[in-house]
Design an enzyme around this catalytic site. Structure first.
Site, PDB file in Angstrom:
ATOM      1  N   TYR A  32     -17.027  -5.391  18.020  1.00 27.71           N
ATOM      2  CA  TYR A  32     -18.018  -6.471  17.989  1.00 27.71           C
ATOM      3  C   TYR A  32     -17.418  -7.726  17.365  1.00 27.71           C
ATOM      4  CZ  TYR A  32     -18.831  -6.003  12.932  1.00 27.71           C
ATOM      5  OH  TYR A  32     -18.684  -5.999  11.560  1.00 27.71           O
ATOM      6  N   ARG A  51      -9.677 -12.608  18.353  1.00 30.87           N
ATOM      7  CA  ARG A  51      -9.754 -11.367  17.578  1.00 30.87           C
ATOM      8  C   ARG A  51     -10.505 -10.280  18.349  1.00 30.87           C
ATOM      9  NH1 ARG A  51     -12.508 -11.560  11.710  1.00 30.87           N
ATOM     10  NH2 ARG A  51     -14.382 -11.809  13.004  1.00 30.87           N
ATOM     11  N   ARG A  99     -21.043  13.089  27.031  1.00 30.71           N
ATOM     12  CA  ARG A  99     -20.452  13.136  25.693  1.00 30.71           C
ATOM     13  C   ARG A  99     -19.224  14.051  25.659  1.00 30.71           C
ATOM     14  NH1 ARG A  99     -20.268  15.534  20.715  1.00 30.71           N
ATOM     15  NH2 ARG A  99     -20.464  14.107  18.932  1.00 30.71           N
ATOM     16  N   HIS A 101     -15.249  13.765  23.456  1.00 35.70           N
ATOM     17  CA  HIS A 101     -14.505  12.912  22.527  1.00 35.70           C
ATOM     18  C   HIS A 101     -13.417  12.085  23.205  1.00 35.70           C
ATOM     19  CE1 HIS A 101     -16.559  15.320  19.525  1.00 35.70           C
ATOM     20  NE2 HIS A 101     -16.087  14.526  18.572  1.00 35.70           N
ATOM     21  N   LYS A 146     -12.219  -4.686  14.360  1.00 35.75           N
ATOM     22  CA  LYS A 146     -13.638  -4.958  14.087  1.00 35.75           C
ATOM     23  C   LYS A 146     -14.472  -3.990  14.938  1.00 35.75           C
ATOM     24  CE  LYS A 146     -16.627  -8.941  13.140  1.00 35.75           C
ATOM     25  NZ  LYS A 146     -16.697  -8.761  11.687  1.00 35.75           N
ATOM     26  N   GLU A 178     -11.379  -5.645   0.179  1.00 33.54           N
ATOM     27  CA  GLU A 178     -12.286  -6.680   0.675  1.00 33.54           C
ATOM     28  C   GLU A 178     -13.721  -6.263   0.389  1.00 33.54           C
ATOM     29  OE1 GLU A 178     -11.895  -7.061   4.925  1.00 33.54           O
ATOM     30  OE2 GLU A 178     -11.964  -4.900   5.249  1.00 33.54           O
ATOM     31  N   LEU A 202      -9.937  -6.662   7.322  1.00 34.57           N
ATOM     32  CA  LEU A 202     -10.137  -7.443   8.537  1.00 34.57           C
ATOM     33  C   LEU A 202      -9.620  -8.856   8.292  1.00 34.57           C
ATOM     34  CD1 LEU A 202     -11.503  -7.436  11.401  1.00 34.57           C
ATOM     35  CD2 LEU A 202     -13.448  -8.525  10.272  1.00 34.57           C
TER      36      LEU A 202
END
Length: 282
Positions: A32, A51, A99, A101, A146, A178, A202
């Site tokens: 995101y 990014r 579903r 993995h 991110k 951070e 990040l």
């Protein structure tokens, strides 16, 4: 009616649905970005989507969009919702598949979703500063991506809230990394210290802006690790993010930072940030 972008079109927010088999929902398999808008213009939007595309590459996700196309989407989202000041959240997941993995075979189309909300700048906190609490950094080892996997950040932020703090400052052992949703800086003897860019943090876009401002004002900007003790004995402390901007921290774990007031270098950085809003918004 609020409009949301999902799967290539703008729809009313009540019609924006996610499949129960979306890999972002069941695995957190996605990325995101969050972009700030000032006076109808997007701030540092090129850096944000640079990014975003990097994060996609790190998780082997082919977005199917160029940076220019993504910028057009978020700009249109601002316009259809008539937002002047606020933020845009955009995320991409690996898509909808049974579903399992491992990655879907054959590949499925990623799901791209974005929404915008209107809000003003945090003027009161920027002027007076916030409280922070320190907490052990329990997150994974790819904090440079991110990703949607934010449970560690959520738990850290909730810890801070329970101790009447606005942000959690995380540390691995004694090394400050951070914040739960920000980068962290200790200002000592006229220099700014912040964790170097690597997999433990990040590379914040506002962090980059602060580095530009430091260069403009000839303020030493030292990208090196420091301890919790160094942080607590700093002259000034700030955290930064897209929504928090250049945010002063005046208390950590209930103890005053410096003299307990917003310091001169922080004020200079805030002044420089206001100038960059004018030059880096489009």
């Amino acid at each position: 009616m609020t409009k949301v972008f999902i799967n290539g079109e703008f729809v009313d927010h009540e019609e924006a649905k996610v499949s129960y088999e979306d890999r972002g929902y069941v695995f957190g398999d996605g990325i995101y970005e969050y972009i700030r808008a000032y006076d109808g213009k997007l701030f540092t939007v090129d850096e944000h989507f640079e990014r975003f595309i990097r994060s996609a590459g790190e998780i082997q996700l082919d977005l199917g969009y160029s940076a220019e196309e993504l910028i057009d989407i978020v700009r249109d989202l601002l316009q259809v919702n008539d937002i002047k000041n606020g933020g845009i959240y955009i995320q991409a997941t690996r898509g909808v598949a049974p579903r399992n993995h491992s990655f879907p075979t054959p590949e499925v189309k990623p799901v791209l979703m974005a929404f915008a909300k209107s809000y003003d700048r945090p003027y009161e906190d920027l002027e007076n500063g916030i409280n922070a609490a320190t907490v052990e950094d329990i997150r994974w080892l790819r904090c440079d991506i991110k990703s949607l996997n934010l449970l560690g950040n959520v738990l850290a932020k909730e810890y801070a809230v329970k101790y009447n703090a606005s942000e959690a400052i995380q540390h691995r052992g004694d090394t400050v990394t951070e914040g739960a949703s920000s980068n962290v800086y200790a200002i000592k003897d006229g220099a700014i210290y912040t964790h170097p860019v690597n997999n433990y943090i990040l590379n914040g876009i506002t962090r980059r802006v602060i580095k530009w401002i430091a260069e403009d004002y000839d303020i030493p900007f030292k990208e090196e690790t420091f301890t919790v003790d160094f942080l607590k004995n700093a002259d000034e402390v700030i955290v930064s993010s897209t929504s928090a901007e250049v945010m002063p921290v005046i208390k950590i774990d209930g103890e005053s930072v410096g003299n307990g007031n917003v310091g001169p270098i922080t004020r200079k950085l805030k002044e420089g940030f206001n100038k960059y809003i004018e030059t880096k918004s489009k």
